[in-house]
Motif scaffolding. Sequence first.
Motif, mmCIF file in Angstrom:
data_model
loop_
_atom_site.group_PDB
_atom_site.id
_atom_site.type_symbol
_atom_site.label_atom_id
_atom_site.label_comp_id
_atom_site.label_asym_id
_atom_site.label_seq_id
_atom_site.Cartn_x
_atom_site.Cartn_y
_atom_site.Cartn_z
ATOM 1 N N TYR A 73 0.858 -1.183 0.000
ATOM 2 C CA TYR A 73 0.000 0.000 0.000
ATOM 3 C C TYR A 73 0.894 1.232 0.000
ATOM 4 O O TYR A 73 1.826 1.317 0.804
ATOM 5 C CB TYR A 73 -0.897 0.018 1.236
ATOM 6 N N GLN A 74 0.602 2.160 -0.891
ATOM 7 C CA GLN A 74 1.387 3.391 -0.979
ATOM 8 C C GLN A 74 0.448 4.584 -1.029
ATOM 9 O O GLN A 74 -0.648 4.503 -1.593
ATOM 10 C CB GLN A 74 2.249 3.393 -2.236
ATOM 11 N N ASN A 75 0.903 5.693 -0.466
ATOM 12 C CA ASN A 75 0.166 6.954 -0.603
ATOM 13 C C ASN A 75 1.155 8.082 -0.457
ATOM 14 O O ASN A 75 2.261 7.898 0.055
ATOM 15 C CB ASN A 75 -0.967 7.047 0.421
ATOM 16 N N GLN A 86 -1.891 4.124 -4.105
ATOM 17 C CA GLN A 86 -1.711 2.989 -5.002
ATOM 18 C C GLN A 86 -1.592 1.708 -4.177
ATOM 19 O O GLN A 86 -1.014 1.706 -3.102
ATOM 20 C CB GLN A 86 -0.440 3.176 -5.826
ATOM 21 N N THR A 87 -2.161 0.640 -4.715
ATOM 22 C CA THR A 87 -2.020 -0.686 -4.151
ATOM 23 C C THR A 87 -1.345 -1.559 -5.201
ATOM 24 O O THR A 87 -1.729 -1.529 -6.368
ATOM 25 C CB THR A 87 -3.393 -1.289 -3.782
ATOM 26 N N MET A 94 1.982 -14.625 -12.416
ATOM 27 C CA MET A 94 0.996 -13.908 -13.228
ATOM 28 C C MET A 94 1.285 -12.408 -13.287
ATOM 29 O O MET A 94 0.582 -11.673 -13.956
ATOM 30 C CB MET A 94 -0.417 -14.139 -12.674
ATOM 31 N N GLY A 95 2.300 -11.929 -12.577
ATOM 32 C CA GLY A 95 2.680 -10.527 -12.620
ATOM 33 C C GLY A 95 2.198 -9.752 -11.410
ATOM 34 O O GLY A 95 1.976 -10.311 -10.339
ATOM 35 N N ARG A 96 2.011 -8.463 -11.600
ATOM 36 C CA ARG A 96 1.569 -7.566 -10.532
ATOM 37 C C ARG A 96 0.387 -6.744 -11.005
ATOM 38 O O ARG A 96 0.331 -6.323 -12.157
ATOM 39 C CB ARG A 96 2.691 -6.619 -10.129
ATOM 40 N N THR A 97 -0.529 -6.473 -10.077
ATOM 41 C CA THR A 97 -1.668 -5.605 -10.360
ATOM 42 C C THR A 97 -1.468 -4.295 -9.618
ATOM 43 O O THR A 97 -1.210 -4.289 -8.408
ATOM 44 C CB THR A 97 -2.991 -6.264 -9.919
ATOM 45 N N TYR A 98 -1.569 -3.200 -10.349
ATOM 46 C CA TYR A 98 -1.427 -1.847 -9.810
ATOM 47 C C TYR A 98 -2.786 -1.173 -9.888
ATOM 48 O O TYR A 98 -3.406 -1.141 -10.954
ATOM 49 C CB TYR A 98 -0.432 -1.032 -10.643
ATOM 50 N N SER A 99 -3.251 -0.612 -8.782
ATOM 51 C CA SER A 99 -4.512 0.119 -8.812
ATOM 52 C C SER A 99 -4.436 1.262 -7.814
ATOM 53 O O SER A 99 -3.679 1.212 -6.847
ATOM 54 C CB SER A 99 -5.687 -0.804 -8.478
ATOM 55 N N GLY A 100 -5.219 2.287 -8.076
ATOM 56 C CA GLY A 100 -5.223 3.422 -7.167
ATOM 57 C C GLY A 100 -5.809 4.649 -7.797
ATOM 58 O O GLY A 100 -6.511 4.586 -8.815
ATOM 59 N N THR A 101 -5.496 5.770 -7.183
ATOM 60 C CA THR A 101 -5.972 7.073 -7.645
ATOM 61 C C THR A 101 -4.767 7.975 -7.826
ATOM 62 O O THR A 101 -3.963 8.129 -6.896
ATOM 63 C CB THR A 101 -6.935 7.688 -6.613
ATOM 64 N N ASP A 102 -4.617 8.563 -9.022
ATOM 65 C CA ASP A 102 -3.473 9.437 -9.276
ATOM 66 C C ASP A 102 -3.692 10.813 -8.649
ATOM 67 O O ASP A 102 -4.726 11.076 -8.036
ATOM 68 C CB ASP A 102 -3.157 9.515 -10.772
ATOM 69 N N THR A 111 -2.705 -4.749 -14.835
ATOM 70 C CA THR A 111 -1.882 -5.881 -14.443
ATOM 71 C C THR A 111 -0.725 -5.986 -15.424
ATOM 72 O O THR A 111 -0.929 -5.899 -16.640
ATOM 73 C CB THR A 111 -2.701 -7.191 -14.437
ATOM 74 N N CYS A 112 0.467 -6.143 -14.901
ATOM 75 C CA CYS A 112 1.657 -6.260 -15.737
ATOM 76 C C CYS A 112 2.349 -7.590 -15.457
ATOM 77 O O CYS A 112 2.486 -8.001 -14.301
ATOM 78 C CB CYS A 112 2.632 -5.112 -15.464
ATOM 79 N N SER A 113 2.769 -8.235 -16.533
ATOM 80 C CA SER A 113 3.508 -9.494 -16.426
ATOM 81 C C SER A 113 4.667 -9.419 -17.407
ATOM 82 O O SER A 113 4.908 -8.404 -18.039
ATOM 83 C CB SER A 113 2.598 -10.673 -16.760
ATOM 84 N N GLN A 114 5.357 -10.530 -17.563
ATOM 85 C CA GLN A 114 6.468 -10.588 -18.518
ATOM 86 C C GLN A 114 6.000 -10.374 -19.942
ATOM 87 O O GLN A 114 6.794 -10.100 -20.838
ATOM 88 C CB GLN A 114 7.200 -11.913 -18.392
ATOM 89 N N PHE A 115 4.689 -10.462 -20.185
ATOM 90 C CA PHE A 115 4.143 -10.311 -21.529
ATOM 91 C C PHE A 115 3.598 -8.925 -21.814
ATOM 92 O O PHE A 115 3.096 -8.654 -22.873
ATOM 93 C CB PHE A 115 3.037 -11.356 -21.765
#
Length: 118
Positions: A73-75, A86-87, A94-102, A111-115
Amino acid sequence: MGKLSILLLSGLFMTGANAGCFGSSNLYSCNDPQSGNNYQVNKFGSSTYMTGNNPRTGSTWSQNSSTYGNITYQNGTSSDGSTWRQTIQDNGSMGRTYSGTDSQGNYYSKTCSQFGCY
């Protein structure tokens, strides 16, 4: 803004040729004479608290980050006073999922992965 701050936090010791950092691995301060930026970092277990300021411009900013298991968790507050959060969820292979409010209040999720990211 969240991603920029993440990069800033991870690159504190590389802010410039004349930058200097002092303290221990859990509590340290950095100063970059070229830009005038100062950073103070406190680490407590899985949490990191960073504040920054620039006496030349009068600006201040901050970022907090805490990790629990596979979720971070980041703020923070940008130098213009706007806030963001951001979380990051680590999904293993399967990578990482980034979500939040800019910092403009816009929600995002990807979601970001090697692909790549989607």
